[in-house]
Scaffold this active site. Structure first.
Site, mmCIF file in Angstrom:
data_model
loop_
_atom_site.group_PDB
_atom_site.id
_atom_site.type_symbol
_atom_site.label_atom_id
_atom_site.label_comp_id
_atom_site.label_asym_id
_atom_site.label_seq_id
_atom_site.Cartn_x
_atom_site.Cartn_y
_atom_site.Cartn_z
ATOM 1 N N GLY A 169 -56.905 11.176 9.426
ATOM 2 C CA GLY A 169 -56.410 9.819 9.292
ATOM 3 C C GLY A 169 -57.409 8.926 9.244
ATOM 4 O O GLY A 169 -57.731 8.184 10.455
ATOM 5 N N SER A 193 -58.915 7.128 5.842
ATOM 6 C CA SER A 193 -58.540 6.043 4.830
ATOM 7 C C SER A 193 -57.407 5.439 4.824
ATOM 8 O O SER A 193 -56.182 6.081 5.480
ATOM 9 C CB SER A 193 -58.426 6.881 3.400
ATOM 10 O OG SER A 193 -59.788 7.350 2.909
ATOM 11 N N GLU A 236 -72.892 18.903 7.574
ATOM 12 C CA GLU A 236 -72.909 20.280 6.982
ATOM 13 C C GLU A 236 -74.117 20.648 6.239
ATOM 14 O O GLU A 236 -74.580 21.472 5.903
ATOM 15 C CB GLU A 236 -71.856 19.977 5.669
ATOM 16 C CG GLU A 236 -70.555 20.045 5.942
ATOM 17 C CD GLU A 236 -69.433 19.230 5.038
ATOM 18 O OE1 GLU A 236 -68.642 19.967 4.526
ATOM 19 O OE2 GLU A 236 -69.869 17.959 4.831
#
Lengths: 290, 376
Positions: free
Chosen positions: B122, B124, B239
């Site tokens: 949650g 944007s 990542e």
């Protein structure tokens, strides 16, 4: 997997950058562009002494004994400095033509119906009979057209080292554009603060870095299909990079005095080697069929 | 420069390949895209299978190269995607691992790894997209709870998530990056309404989430109050260059299939279209090399961070070009939603928008890598 430059490779690149920065700086480049194209034989011998031409010859034969990755790094630096002369032809002839390895002999090469620096060369590889001078678009690359049927498939090593020079041009174009965008003030701010200019510069970097990964990987694998890919990416990065660099320079970019046009013109000359990029595109298409 | 893998890495690859060959044929059939409970069960089941085989934490503890190999091999073998486990494994989990308390790590990390719980994101909001720090969903303290009101958008798996990593504004007076707090919101709390958001591809991959005085325990706050921006950014480059490994492998497979279709239907004989396929081959080969480069940088302890922007810019456009070329090969079939690649072409339109539009990415590259001044 360690797909990064080793310390030795970094040192080699730094050494070549230092030599070229000292012996062929921006002022020397502009001076060369203002005079009829003559080869600086002293610089040529210095390059020979630094191992530029003998880089891949075995040490037993008086060479440096290094491989394609190292050759790619020094050719990238030569491309970045826009060093004139038949670098590729002389490097490729180092094993066969006496004196080439040490920079005593200047070698030209017939490639894709053209020959660069034919009149200044002491030796030629390929058949240059019937060669006619061309009014070359690049003031720093005298050209001859060579009649006769096109030679067979392009030599992958020649294609790769040309891609390395193109990578150098792409890198330089990005540096020059960013320098100009930081310092040129219009509407009360550096033009690099405008997003339209910023985005041109960002794309210059994206193209150069993508091409870099392809060129370096091709130097490691030496696989013809990797080399073909590297060539396409590097040509695009150099030609479009130089054009966008010119655009960022605005009116100054359109002058003879600015060095930007020299990068673009050289990128065009290199993109014609091996008869253009059709062969690479076809090879990559066929490879997809596995 | 070395593109070869160490014996340990090759061994990891060989064992993984062998295991995949053994386990994949026994998987249940893939659920239909609109079957959210089925998708949840399928994705969690796959995570549980990975967990039981010792592969669950490859995203967390393995070296970047090992992660690259894992993503490459699972994609090659056609293994399930990370799916509903994405936010838990690749964002909320790493955030809790880095910034959570001992008790928070104990509560939330194991269920993510075991494939017990699904997280959604949650972040944007309708008025906070590229400019995330403009978010306005408010939270105020009431005893041991925060009370949250506002709305979120682009939330995948909201229908089936157990938890939502939520960014809320806890101080409206502070400079906007300093008034944000990170909360773990239980998705079964009263006051949450999930409304599916139909995309141009026709499916409802995302949802809007409306929050009407939802109570979230203060104990669910990760990091300090008003420090949520920093907490979120800590794991943004988590990542480490491997974000698109599976996708690049998949694109290269599609490109090969596309060439064979072109050969069959005759478009191959058009040199322009054939060479366009060749150029795309060069493009995706280069993107693979760039991935290997970025992973090697991460291996050397350097955080690619903005280097990821360079990759994403190039990749998102290449992916769109791939499906445009597919349309050129398909001809009139490119208008038939039942043909392969037609939906993929529609989905590819999001790539230059999601996770930072290309325009924002270019600003990031220009300002943070090239050092160009910020605009006034």
């Amino acid at each position: 997997m360690r797909f990064r430059l080793t310390r030795d490779q970094e040192a080699l690149r730094e050494g070549m950058r230092e030599l070229l920065g000292r012996r062929f700086d921006g002022a020397a480049l502009r001076a060369a562009a203002g005079a009829p194209a003559r080869l600086d034989r002293r610089l040529w011998r210095e390059l020979g002494a630094a191992g530029f031409f003998a880089l891949r010859l075995p040490e037993a034969d008086g060479g440096v004994g290094l491989g394609l990755p190292e050759a790619v790094l020094v050719f990238e630096e030569a491309g970045r400095a826009l060093l004139p002369g038949p670098l590729l032809a002389t490097h490729l002839a180092a094993a066969e033509v006496p004196g080439a390895a040490m920079g005593e002999t200047v070698v030209a090469r017939v490639d894709g119906g053209l020959a660069e620096w034919l009149a200044e060369a002491d030796a030629v590889t390929g058949d240059a009979s019937g060669a006619l001078p061309v009014r070359s678009v690049d003031p720093l690359t005298p050209l001859h057209r060579v009649p006769g049927p096109a030679a067979g498939p392009a030599d992958p090593v020649a294609v790769l080292l040309t891609a390395a020079e193109q990578l150098g041009t792409a890198t330089r174009a990005c540096e020059l554009a960013v320098q100009h965008a930081r310092t040129r003030v219009q509407f009360g701010q550096p033009i690099g603060a405008f997003q339209a200019v910023k985005h041109l510069c960002a794309e210059l970097l994206v193209r150069a870095e993508t091409a870099r990964a392809a060129v370096y990987a091709a130097a490691v694998t030496a696989a013809p299909v990797d080399i073909a890919a590297a060539r396409l990416l590097a040509d695009e990065a150099a030609v479009r990079g130089a054009r966008d660099c010119l655009q960022v320079h605005g009116g100054m970019g359109f002058t003879w005095e600015s060095e930007v046009h020299l990068h673009l013109k050289r990128a065009w000359v290199r993109a014609q080697r091996g008869g253009g990029n059709t062969e690479s595109e076809e090879m990559l298409a066929v490879e997809l069929l596995g | 420069m070395d593109l070869s893998y160490t014996p340990e890495e090759e061994d990891f690859r060989a064992r993984l390949r062998e295991w995949l060959a053994k386990v994949l044929p026994g998987l249940p059939p893939k659920p239909r895209p609109e079957d959210w409970p089925g998708r949840r069960a399928y994705d969690l089941g796959w995570q549980r299978t990975l967990y039981d085989a010792g592969y669950a934490d490859v995203h967390w503890d393995a070296s970047p190269t090992t992660r690259l190999i894992f993503l490459e091999e699972t994609e090659r073998a056609g293994a399930p995607y990370v799916g509903a486990n994405f936010v838990g494994l690749l964002h909320a989990g790493p955030t809790i691992a880095a910034e959570g308390t001992e008790a928070q790590r104990a509560r939330w990390l194991a269920p993510i790894l075991r494939g017990d719980e699904v997280w959604c994101q949650g972040f944007s909001e309708p008025d906070a997209g590229s400019d995330l720090a403009a978010l306005r969903t408010r939270a105020w303290r009431d005893g041991d709870d925060y009370v949250v009101s506002g709305s979120k958008i682009w939330t995948s798996h909201a229908e089936v998530a157990d938890w939502c990593e939520l960014l809320v504004r806890t101080d409206a007076q502070a400079p906007r990056h300093r008034g944000i707090t990170w909360l773990a919101m239980p998705m079964d709390a009263p006051g949450i309404t999930v409304r599916p958001l139909r995309t141009l591809a026709g499916s409802a991959e995302f949802a809007e989430v409306f929050l009407d005085e939802v109570r979230v325990p203060v104990a669910n706050r990760v990091g300090a109050e008003n420090d949520g921006w920093r907490v979120t950014m800590v794991t943004l480059s988590f990542e480490r260059g491997t974000a698109f490994v599976g996708e690049v492998v998949a694109c290269r497979r599609v490109l090969g299939e596309l060439a064979r279709v072109a050969r069959e239907n005759g478009t191959w004989d058009d040199p322009e279209r054939r060479r366009r396929l060749g150029r795309l081959n060069a493009e995706f080969r280069a993107l693979w090399r760039l991935t290997q480069w970025n992973v090697s940088e991460a291996e050397g302890g350097r955080v690619p961070g903005v280097g990821g922007s360079v990759f994403k810019l190039r990749y998102s456009h290449a992916r769109q070009e791939l499906y445009d070329v597919a349309a050129a090969v398909l001809g009139p079939d490119a208008l038939d939603l039942d043909r392969p690649w037609v939906l993929d072409r529609l989905s590819s339109l999001s790539y230059t928008i999601a996770a930072g539009t290309s325009q924002i990415q270019r600003n990031i590259v220009a300002e943070r890598i090239l050092g160009l001044p910020k605009g006034r």
